[in-house]
Design an enzyme around this catalytic site. Sequence first.
Site, short mmCIF file in Angstrom:
data_model
loop_
_atom_site.label_atom_id
_atom_site.label_comp_id
_atom_site.label_asym_id
_atom_site.label_seq_id
_atom_site.Cartn_x
_atom_site.Cartn_y
_atom_site.Cartn_z
N LYS A 144 0.06 5.33 8.32
CA LYS A 144 0.67 5.58 6.99
C LYS A 144 -0.38 5.85 5.95
CE LYS A 144 1.63 2.04 4.92
NZ LYS A 144 1.20 0.98 3.86
N THR A 171 0.80 -1.36 -0.06
CA THR A 171 0.00 0.02 -0.12
C THR A 171 0.68 1.24 0.05
OG1 THR A 171 -1.56 -1.16 1.31
CG2 THR A 171 -1.93 1.17 1.02
N LYS A 200 -7.16 1.87 -2.93
CA LYS A 200 -6.66 1.46 -1.74
C LYS A 200 -6.54 2.55 -0.63
CE LYS A 200 -4.86 -1.16 1.18
NZ LYS A 200 -5.90 -2.38 2.12
N1 LIG Z 1 -1.44 -6.62 7.37
C1 LIG Z 1 -2.30 -6.41 6.84
O1 LIG Z 1 -3.41 -6.59 7.38
C2 LIG Z 1 -2.31 -5.61 5.34
C3 LIG Z 1 -1.33 -4.84 5.00
N2 LIG Z 1 -1.21 -4.02 3.86
C4 LIG Z 1 -0.11 -3.51 3.53
O2 LIG Z 1 0.87 -4.47 2.97
C5 LIG Z 1 2.24 -4.07 2.97
C6 LIG Z 1 2.99 -5.12 3.97
O3 LIG Z 1 2.25 -5.09 5.18
P1 LIG Z 1 2.54 -6.37 6.52
O4 LIG Z 1 2.91 -7.62 5.81
O5 LIG Z 1 1.51 -6.06 7.61
O6 LIG Z 1 3.87 -5.58 7.00
P2 LIG Z 1 5.01 -5.95 7.94
O7 LIG Z 1 5.44 -4.93 8.96
O8 LIG Z 1 4.69 -7.41 8.56
O9 LIG Z 1 5.99 -6.42 7.09
C7 LIG Z 1 6.67 -5.29 6.12
C8 LIG Z 1 7.69 -5.95 5.27
O10 LIG Z 1 8.52 -4.77 4.46
C9 LIG Z 1 9.81 -4.79 4.77
N3 LIG Z 1 10.67 -3.68 5.03
C10 LIG Z 1 10.31 -2.68 5.87
N4 LIG Z 1 11.00 -1.43 5.43
C11 LIG Z 1 11.95 -1.94 4.37
C12 LIG Z 1 13.09 -1.19 3.60
N5 LIG Z 1 13.03 0.09 3.86
N6 LIG Z 1 13.43 -1.99 2.72
C13 LIG Z 1 13.13 -3.21 2.45
N7 LIG Z 1 12.13 -3.90 3.04
C14 LIG Z 1 11.61 -3.21 4.09
C15 LIG Z 1 9.92 -5.73 6.01
O11 LIG Z 1 11.32 -6.38 6.20
P3 LIG Z 1 11.84 -6.87 7.51
O12 LIG Z 1 11.45 -8.24 7.80
O13 LIG Z 1 13.36 -6.80 7.05
O14 LIG Z 1 11.55 -5.78 8.54
C16 LIG Z 1 8.69 -6.85 5.88
O15 LIG Z 1 9.21 -7.57 5.06
C17 LIG Z 1 2.10 -2.65 3.62
O16 LIG Z 1 2.25 -1.66 2.88
C18 LIG Z 1 0.61 -2.75 4.59
O17 LIG Z 1 0.00 -1.34 4.52
C19 LIG Z 1 -2.28 -4.40 3.09
C20 LIG Z 1 -3.29 -4.93 3.43
C21 LIG Z 1 -3.65 -5.77 4.57
O1 LIG Z 2 -4.76 -2.34 4.45
C1 LIG Z 2 -4.93 -3.32 5.07
C2 LIG Z 2 -6.49 -3.68 4.96
C3 LIG Z 2 -6.66 -4.78 6.25
C4 LIG Z 2 -8.39 -4.99 5.93
O2 LIG Z 2 -8.81 -4.94 4.77
O3 LIG Z 2 -8.91 -5.80 6.85
#
Ligand SMILES: NC(=O)C1=CN([C@@H]2O[C@H](COP(=O)(O)OP(=O)(O)OC[C@H]3O[C@@H](n4cnc5c(N)ncnc54)[C@H](OP(=O)(O)O)[C@@H]3O)[C@@H](O)[C@H]2O)C=CC1
Ligand SMILES: O=CCCC(=O)O
Length: 292
Positions: A236, A95, A170
């Site tokens: 964010k 996102t 989104k």
């Molecule tokens: N969780 C949710 O319910 C949902 C999340 N999203 C979106 O999906 C994305 C991922 O979410 P989520 O999996 O929950 O997040 P997490 O915080 O669990 O994971 C984040 C990921 O990004 C990596 N990362 C962070 N900073 C950097 C950087 N500077 N360079 C390279 N890699 C980096 C992390 O690596 P490392 O392991 O090294 O920290 C990790 O792999 C986000 O944009 C979020 O908004 C969308 C829908 C639902």
């Molecule tokens: O970006 C996160 C969305 C979480 C949700 O749709 O439940």
Amino acid sequence: MDVGFLGLGIMGKAMALNLLRSGFRVTVWNRTLSKCQGLVEHGASMGETPAAVVSKSKYTIAMLADPNAALSVVFEKGGVLEQICEGKGYIDMSTVDADTSLKINEAITNKGGKFLEAPVSGSKKPAEDGQLIILAAGEKELYDAAIPAFDVLGKKSFFLGSVGNGANMKLVVNMVMGSMMNAFSEGLSLAGSSGLSQQTFLDDLGAIANPMFKLKGPAMIQSSYPPAFPLKHQQKDMRLALALGDENAVSMPVAAAANEAFKKARSLGLGDLDFSAVHEIVKVTGSSGEAK
Ligand SMILES: NC(=O)C1=CN([C@@H]2O[C@H](COP(=O)(O)OP(=O)(O)OC[C@H]3O[C@@H](n4cnc5c(N)ncnc54)[C@H](OP(=O)(O)O)[C@@H]3O)[C@@H](O)[C@H]2O)C=CC1
Ligand SMILES: O=CCCC(=O)O
């Protein structure tokens, strides 16, 4: 089909695992490389850099924290740009805002690659169950090629046209979700402060019933916020949605107030908890003026 996967956080890990289980050959990379191990145990290969993943893959999916992360895996040393070329595709499912997506699109397409943004609705459990909703935009040919993977990752996908539309849609969805979560928290607090059963409020929500309240409410009553969607990411998304509102001169006082609550929660160290932890802020500053 050889697919790359960058970013093995809460979402990426579950998504990459589903691809592996469905027979895709997956090469993974994560900034903290040790997190690749769990996927390797399920048959994934590991790349030492994003570029190494792209070199092995027909198309590469990214699921990264925020705009900084999305830009750095593409543009920094060892990044996607070093290996992307004609015949390869890059699909960013993180996102981010439209500007970030457009910058990545320009760089990838200048190298002859194809680009798709494809952020998702649905959280940890839908990611594990392959039930996400995919909001894609960009290169239609890549979208069509990615359908077999999207069918594994999600229950529904939309193609929304040119790059930026998926990112913006989104942000609109998550802006509403963040405001709803704050309103819900206030309702729970008001019910509790008024001597009402919070459980009854949850059981009989009438017209305001929705899956999110039903899912999060029982744990919120217990002040339990195991992270599915981390609060720092919800904040964010509020920040990026408010910037989109600025750009389009759309007044969004409700979203602005919700953003302040998420910011306050972050400042109290709640950023890594689920976004429902914003309830803690409402509990402290709610109508009774007292912590419950
Ligand atoms: N969780 C949710 O319910 C949902 C999340 N999203 C979106 O999906 C994305 C991922 O979410 P989520 O999996 O929950 O997040 P997490 O915080 O669990 O994971 C984040 C990921 O990004 C990596 N990362 C962070 N900073 C950097 C950087 N500077 N360079 C390279 N890699 C980096 C992390 O690596 P490392 O392991 O090294 O920290 C990790 O792999 C986000 O944009 C979020 O908004 C969308 C829908 C639902
Ligand atoms: O970006 C996160 C969305 C979480 C949700 O749709 O439940």
